[in-house]
Design an enzyme around this catalytic site. Structure first.
Site, mmCIF file in Angstrom:
data_model
loop_
_atom_site.group_PDB
_atom_site.id
_atom_site.type_symbol
_atom_site.label_atom_id
_atom_site.label_comp_id
_atom_site.label_asym_id
_atom_site.label_seq_id
_atom_site.Cartn_x
_atom_site.Cartn_y
_atom_site.Cartn_z
ATOM 1 N N ASN A 8 0.874 -1.166 0.000
ATOM 2 C CA ASN A 8 0.000 0.000 0.000
ATOM 3 C C ASN A 8 0.912 1.217 0.000
ATOM 4 O O ASN A 8 1.467 1.568 1.031
ATOM 5 C CB ASN A 8 -0.895 -0.028 1.251
ATOM 6 N N TRP A 9 1.074 1.801 -1.174
ATOM 7 C CA TRP A 9 2.008 2.930 -1.287
ATOM 8 C C TRP A 9 1.472 4.184 -0.613
ATOM 9 O O TRP A 9 2.196 5.151 -0.439
ATOM 10 C CB TRP A 9 2.284 3.230 -2.765
ATOM 11 N N LYS A 10 0.197 4.214 -0.295
ATOM 12 C CA LYS A 10 -0.442 5.426 0.242
ATOM 13 C C LYS A 10 -0.168 6.589 -0.729
ATOM 14 O O LYS A 10 -0.035 6.355 -1.935
ATOM 15 C CB LYS A 10 0.036 5.702 1.659
ATOM 16 N N HIS A 95 -9.658 1.497 4.546
ATOM 17 C CA HIS A 95 -8.396 1.691 5.273
ATOM 18 C C HIS A 95 -8.651 2.664 6.429
ATOM 19 O O HIS A 95 -9.449 3.599 6.294
ATOM 20 C CB HIS A 95 -7.318 2.237 4.329
ATOM 21 N N GLU A 97 -7.075 5.071 7.479
ATOM 22 C CA GLU A 97 -6.845 6.486 7.155
ATOM 23 C C GLU A 97 -8.058 7.073 6.439
ATOM 24 O O GLU A 97 -8.339 8.266 6.559
ATOM 25 C CB GLU A 97 -5.555 6.614 6.318
ATOM 26 N N GLU A 166 -5.686 -4.495 10.533
ATOM 27 C CA GLU A 166 -4.682 -3.455 10.719
ATOM 28 C C GLU A 166 -4.989 -2.667 11.981
ATOM 29 O O GLU A 166 -5.788 -1.713 11.940
ATOM 30 C CB GLU A 166 -4.673 -2.499 9.517
ATOM 31 N N GLY A 172 2.178 2.576 10.666
ATOM 32 C CA GLY A 172 3.160 3.636 10.470
ATOM 33 C C GLY A 172 3.839 4.097 11.752
ATOM 34 O O GLY A 172 4.524 5.120 11.767
ATOM 35 N N SER A 210 3.042 -1.773 10.386
ATOM 36 C CA SER A 210 4.480 -1.854 10.664
ATOM 37 C C SER A 210 5.070 -3.237 10.415
ATOM 38 O O SER A 210 6.019 -3.635 11.084
ATOM 39 C CB SER A 210 4.790 -1.367 12.082
ATOM 40 N N GLY A 231 2.692 -1.074 4.246
ATOM 41 C CA GLY A 231 2.772 0.346 3.907
ATOM 42 C C GLY A 231 4.220 0.745 3.659
ATOM 43 O O GLY A 231 4.777 0.512 2.592
ATOM 44 N N GLY A 232 4.836 1.332 4.666
ATOM 45 C CA GLY A 232 6.191 1.878 4.541
ATOM 46 C C GLY A 232 7.184 0.941 3.865
ATOM 47 O O GLY A 232 7.946 1.359 2.976
HETATM 48 P P1 PGA Z 1 2.569 0.478 7.571
HETATM 49 O O1 PGA Z 1 1.136 0.679 6.882
HETATM 50 O O2 PGA Z 1 3.109 -0.839 7.066
HETATM 51 O O3 PGA Z 1 3.369 1.652 7.096
HETATM 52 O O4 PGA Z 1 2.356 0.471 9.038
HETATM 53 C C1 PGA Z 1 0.269 -0.402 6.681
HETATM 54 C C2 PGA Z 1 -1.029 0.105 6.106
HETATM 55 O O5 PGA Z 1 -1.501 1.157 6.555
HETATM 56 O O6 PGA Z 1 -1.618 -0.510 5.193
#
Ligand code: PGA
Length: 248
Positions: A8-10, A95, A97, A166, A172, A210, A231-232
């Protein structure tokens, strides 16, 4: 069932950075037949680029959201049909967010999952509790409520969704749920799916929050963790590939 590792590149990337990242991933994979299903969920403007870079490879691509509407006067929204124009296989829905910053409700997320399925796109349905909810002992209640809304909406298609657990406090932040904490919630979600579909074992339940090259193996070793939503660490080819390797 093969594990699924989805990036997930966001809201990250650029034409140049994406090309370098995807090429490094493909080089690292070296054309090997994949024992793990892989996908990259990218910002909508880059779907065309990902389609050209990934067609014919073992990595699928997808979006990070979609509209619950088919078409029309919904400024800024992207429809399932548009995603299909770029051969998206997946779309993340719900998600945290989007739930937090864009006010997405369980009902809206459920509608989005339903629309995605109706267009042949696999929704990656995110569920997860906040830190306050965990501390109040509400984790199971929250994730079950979030998943129940989707199950209710998609009914007999429940076995076609992907679920991502999640925990919001782990996204993050560098704070990962322990493998045991994650497994506990995954088992609850699996049991909930079992009540709704004859094939709960067909539903990938991903862990996200994470997950990285160092902790992926212990999380993915859990019986009900079928992959990861990354994500990251999906912004670094070596880390993403290490997570993929850990899933085998
Ligand atoms: P993260 O994000 O791996 O950076 O914690 C995961 C996500 O929000 O899908």
């Amino acid at each position: 069932m093969k594990p699924l590792i989805a990036g997930n590149w966001k809201m990250n990337g650029s034409l140049a950075a994406n090309e370098a990242l995807v090429k490094a991933m493909l080089d690292g994979l070296g054309g090997q037949t994949a024992a793990t299903d892989m996908a990259l969920c990218v910002p909508a403007p880059y779907l065309s680029q990902l389609q050209s870079l990934l067609t014919g490879s073992t990595i699928a691509w997808g979006a990070q959201d979609l509209s619950s509407h088919e078409q029309g006067a919904y400024t800024g929204e992207v429809s399932a049909t548009m995603l299909k124009d770029f051969a998206c296989r997946y779309a993340i829905v719900g998600h945290s967010e989007r739930r937090q910053y864009h006010g997405e409700t369980d009902a809206l997320v459920a509608d989005k999952a339903k629309v995605a399925l109706a267009h042949g796109i696999t929704p990656i349905v995110c569920v997860g509790e906040t830190l306050a909810e965990r501390e109040a002992g509400q984790t199971e209640v929250v994730v079950k409520r979030q998943l129940a809304a989707v199950i209710h909406a998609v009914a007999h298609c429940t076995s076609e969704i992907v679920v991502a657990y999640e925990p919001v406090w782990a996204i993050g932040t560098g704070k990962t749920a322990s493998p045991e904490q994650a497994q506990q919630v995954h088992a609850v979600l699996r049991a909930q799916l079992a009540a709704a579909t004859q094939h709960p074992e067909r539903v990938h339940i991903l862990y996200g929050g994470s997950m990285n090259a160092a902790n992926a193996a212990s999380l993915l070793a859990q019986p009900d963790i079928d992959g990861g939503l990354i994500g990251g660490a999906s912004l670094k080819a070596a880390d993403f590939l290490q997570i993929v390797a850990s899933s085998r």
